[in-house]
Scaffold this motif. Structure first.
Motif, short mmCIF file in Angstrom:
data_model
loop_
_atom_site.label_atom_id
_atom_site.label_comp_id
_atom_site.label_asym_id
_atom_site.label_seq_id
_atom_site.Cartn_x
_atom_site.Cartn_y
_atom_site.Cartn_z
N THR A 1 1.84 6.63 -7.04
CA THR A 1 1.00 7.55 -7.80
C THR A 1 1.63 8.93 -7.62
OG1 THR A 1 -0.61 6.23 -6.88
CG2 THR A 1 -1.32 8.62 -7.33
N SER B 1 0.78 -1.07 0.20
CA SER B 1 -0.02 -0.07 0.10
C SER B 1 0.92 1.41 -0.05
CB SER B 1 -0.93 -0.05 1.21
OG SER B 1 -1.73 -0.95 1.22
N TYR B 2 1.87 1.18 0.87
CA TYR B 2 2.87 2.32 0.76
C TYR B 2 3.41 2.65 -0.52
CZ TYR B 2 7.44 4.77 1.66
OH TYR B 2 8.49 5.62 1.33
N LYS C 1 0.95 4.18 -3.10
CA LYS C 1 0.65 5.82 -3.06
C LYS C 1 2.13 6.51 -3.61
CE LYS C 1 -2.22 4.96 1.39
NZ LYS C 1 -2.08 5.31 2.61
#
Length: 272
Positions: free
Chosen positions: A128, A121-122, A125
């Motif tokens: 992105t 998940s890190y 992000k």
């Protein structure tokens, strides 16, 4: 990404399957680091160019591979092994097999439920918002093959790994010469892939520049038209193979793998 050399449910299982089908075969499952934990972490955090150099040194130091070897790369490992073939012609690669590799990069976030790793998940992000920042390129593996079709110039200038091995920065003729030494380059795409975005990258396709709805094929790409890596020559000589599987990312049966990979490209060969 999220795996290791010796997981008995994944790469370790594949190793045992090959050893079963080819008695006496030598199989080297590459580990990046000194421990299993380091190997998993390096699938997320480590300069890929250093990983390729590390693998080249492992292969060159292994006497069992001195006359050549077959290389199988799974997912991101496929484009990393292609870089090994392009940069390190000794020992020589005989058959280069890409299973779900992302040869034109990715432009989409992975499903972190699939990988089940705390870092996923890190990384999603960071990709992105900052994929082309220097510190991100130097540290995060997935950023080094992040290909933004809306920012093609920025991608070519900032990409530390993918743009280089695809000869999009400087035309390195050694990359082409070394890849052309491979007997067969096998590209395997998963037709129902929801993890790799876009899945067309597994056959060297990608989004057309400036948008994210239409795709070009390998044959329509500058890479092919200008034959920057020798892929056009390989296809014209019948050495570039396109296979597909009806399944999600890396989902295939033992029978399919044995029939389409082991028997066709690995039988009676050394393997790494």
């Amino acid at each position: 990404m999220g795996d290791c050399c010796c997981n008995p449910l994944s790469l370790g299982y594949v190793q045992k399957l090959i050893e079963k089908e080819i008695p006496g075969v030598y199989v080297k499952s590459l580990k990046i680091g000194n421990t299993i934990v380091e190997d998993i972490e390096h699938g997320y955090f480590m300069n890929v160019n250093l990983q390729v150099k590390y693998v080249c040194e492992q292969l060159k130091a292994d006497p069992n591979l001195s006359t050549g070897y077959n290389a199988i790369g799974f997912s991101q490992g496929a484009q990393f092994l292609r870089a090994v073939a392009q940069r390190c012609p000794v020992p020589p690669v005989q058959n280069l097999i890409s299973i779900g590799g992302q040869h034109q990069g990715i432009f989409g976030l992975p499903d972190c439920n699939y990988f089940k790793q705390k870092w996923c998940s890190y990384i999603s992000k960071v990709l992105t918002y900052a994929a082309y920042e220097k510190w991100v390129q130097d540290e995060l593996v997935q950023a080094q093959y992040w290909h933004d079709p809306l920012k093609e110039e920025k991608y070519r200038n900032a990409s530390m790994f993918l743009a280089d091995i695809n000869n999009e920065k400087v035309n390195n003729t050694n990359y082409k010469e070394n890849l052309l030494r491979v007997k067969n380059f096998v590209l395997i795409k998963f037709n129902n892939d929801t993890i790799v975005v876009p899945k067309e990258t597994e056959w060297f396709g990608f989004y057309k520049p400036g948008q994210i709805t239409e795709f070009y094929t390998l044959q329509e790409s500058e890479l092919y038209q200008n034959d920057l890596l020798g892929l056009r020559q390989m296809e014209e000589s019948g050495r570039l193979k396109f296979l597909s599987v009806n399944g999600n990312h890396l989902q295939f049966t033992d029978e399919w793998f044995v029939d389409n990979v082991v028997k066709k490209y690995l039988q009676n060969k050394l393997l790494t």
